[in-house]
Design a protein around this motif. Structure first.
Motif, PDB file in Angstrom:
ATOM      1  N   GLN A  34     -38.145 -20.516 -47.612  1.00  0.00           N
ATOM      2  CA  GLN A  34     -39.216 -21.294 -48.234  1.00  0.00           C
ATOM      3  C   GLN A  34     -39.949 -20.443 -49.273  1.00  0.00           C
ATOM      4  OE1 GLN A  34     -40.575 -24.657 -47.247  1.00  0.00           O
ATOM      5  NE2 GLN A  34     -38.450 -24.774 -46.580  1.00  0.00           N
ATOM      6  N   ASN A  36     -43.443 -19.759 -50.830  1.00  0.00           N
ATOM      7  CA  ASN A  36     -44.883 -19.989 -50.644  1.00  0.00           C
ATOM      8  C   ASN A  36     -45.602 -19.752 -51.968  1.00  0.00           C
ATOM      9  OD1 ASN A  36     -44.502 -20.477 -47.896  1.00  0.00           O
ATOM     10  ND2 ASN A  36     -44.713 -18.318 -47.377  1.00  0.00           N
ATOM     11  N   GLN A  79     -42.904 -26.400 -56.579  1.00  0.00           N
ATOM     12  CA  GLN A  79     -43.330 -27.117 -55.377  1.00  0.00           C
ATOM     13  C   GLN A  79     -42.145 -27.665 -54.575  1.00  0.00           C
ATOM     14  OE1 GLN A  79     -45.502 -30.759 -55.982  1.00  0.00           O
ATOM     15  NE2 GLN A  79     -44.256 -31.391 -57.734  1.00  0.00           N
ATOM     16  N   ASP A  82     -40.904 -25.689 -51.436  1.00  0.00           N
ATOM     17  CA  ASP A  82     -41.852 -25.512 -50.338  1.00  0.00           C
ATOM     18  C   ASP A  82     -41.946 -26.845 -49.603  1.00  0.00           C
ATOM     19  OD1 ASP A  82     -44.211 -25.383 -48.756  1.00  0.00           O
ATOM     20  OD2 ASP A  82     -44.986 -23.780 -50.014  1.00  0.00           O
ATOM     21  N   GLN A 161     -39.258 -16.592 -45.632  1.00  0.00           N
ATOM     22  CA  GLN A 161     -40.315 -16.969 -46.578  1.00  0.00           C
ATOM     23  C   GLN A 161     -40.378 -15.954 -47.718  1.00  0.00           C
ATOM     24  OE1 GLN A 161     -44.129 -17.918 -44.789  1.00  0.00           O
ATOM     25  NE2 GLN A 161     -43.168 -18.568 -42.875  1.00  0.00           N
ATOM     26  N   SER A 163     -43.075 -15.256 -51.149  1.00  0.00           N
ATOM     27  CA  SER A 163     -44.327 -15.665 -51.791  1.00  0.00           C
ATOM     28  C   SER A 163     -44.277 -15.485 -53.298  1.00  0.00           C
ATOM     29  CB  SER A 163     -45.502 -14.855 -51.226  1.00  0.00           C
ATOM     30  OG  SER A 163     -45.674 -15.105 -49.841  1.00  0.00           O
TER      31      SER A 163
END
Length: 301
Positions: A34, A36, A79, A82, A161, A163
């Motif tokens: 994902q 972030n 977007q 996520d 994840q 970022s």
């Protein structure tokens, strides 16, 4: 070979070999990684009074300002990587009510416990709310928001994840030494930083942070990876007024390095992509009359 006792000129023995497959950004995304996404917006006084049309923060009833355009251009793409669409949104360089305390890491939605906003529209709504409630001040400090996202990135380093921090700013950075140190520390974490400079200021310091030509260092310590991408917004302002095309170019250029940066982190940590989830069992084919229309989101991905 003319000699009768000749055997050979030497032997080569293969002790071992390995076949390595090169993993791609999409391999990790398909395996469930994902992205972030966090945004940090510059609320320093050099942006100008938001109530005046000359301000970079001016909220025109007819069009988005440079901050909102840059945020939308990048956010609309990222977007989709996520799943929960909840994005922390921070501001820096403002005096906050009720006591006028200067903050370089305040939640745009006013919620200290949870700065996340629902979708890009939620970030824009919180941004406009902050413009009406805080006082633009200064200086332009990046280190607090970089450290904020680094804490989140440090909490999960198993490859599930990654970022991405988007900083939108108008001016010359005030805490260069602290920011360089924060970036060097963040380079060993699963995170990347995008900086978009709005307005007509000189952005020489941002180019240095970018690290494309010379790898950034702090206190004699080199960053393990190049994790910063900087672009000046003015290079993408379309003179013909075609915002859609110019913002598409902006998004393409600022996001261009993210896939390689993500893969370089995973490779350095020895993290392989997880296998994609098993596809659901296929259902019987529908008749043409009941086939749903193609999803714009699915088509985009």
């Amino acid at each position: 070979m003319k000699k009768k006792k000749y055997v050979n000129s030497g032997t080569v023995t293969l002790l071992s070999f390995a076949v390595e497959s090169e993993c791609t950004f999409l391999d990790y995304i398909k395996g469930g990684t994902q992205i972030n996404f966090t945004v940090a917006i510059d609320f320093t006084a050099s942006n100008g009074n938001p109530s005046q049309s000359t301000s970079l923060h001016y909220m025109s009833p007819y069009q988005l300002n440079a901050y909102a355009l840059a945020l939308t251009a990048v956010g609309e793409i990222i977007q989709h990587y996520d799943s929960d669409k909840m994005f922390p949104a921070l501001g820096f360089g403002a005096k906050l009510p009720p006591d006028g305390r200067v903050s370089h890491e305040f939640p745009l939605n006013g919620n200290q416990e949870n700065p996340s906003c629902c979708g890009i529209d939620g970030i824009l709504e919180a941004y406009h709310h902050s413009l009406r409630t805080v006082q633009l001040y200064g200086p332009t400090n990046f280190a607090p928001v970089v450290t904020h996202v680094a804490r989140t990135a440090a909490a999960v380093q198993d490859g599930s994840q990654y970022s991405v921090l988007l900083i939108i700013t108008d001016g010359v950075i005030s805490d260069m030494a602290q920011t360089k140190e924060a970036i060097v520390n963040a380079a060993k974490l699963p995170m990347s930083i995008i900086i978009i400079g709005v307005g007509q200021a000189e952005f020489d310091a941002m180019v240095e942070l970018d690290g494309d030509d010379v790898r950034i260092s702090s206190r004699g310590k080199l960053a393990e990876r190049d994790i910063v991408q900087f672009v000046p917004f003015r290079d993408y302002v379309d003179r013909t007024g075609n915002h859609v095309l110019s913002m598409a170019r902006l998004a393409r250029d600022v996001l261009a390095e993210i896939p390689d940066q993500l893969v370089s982190y995973m490779k350095a940590q020895g993290i392989r992509p997880r296998p994609p989830p098993a596809a659901p069992e296929s259902s019987p084919p529908r008749s043409p009359a009941h086939t749903p229309p193609a999803s714009p989101l699915h088509t985009h991905i």
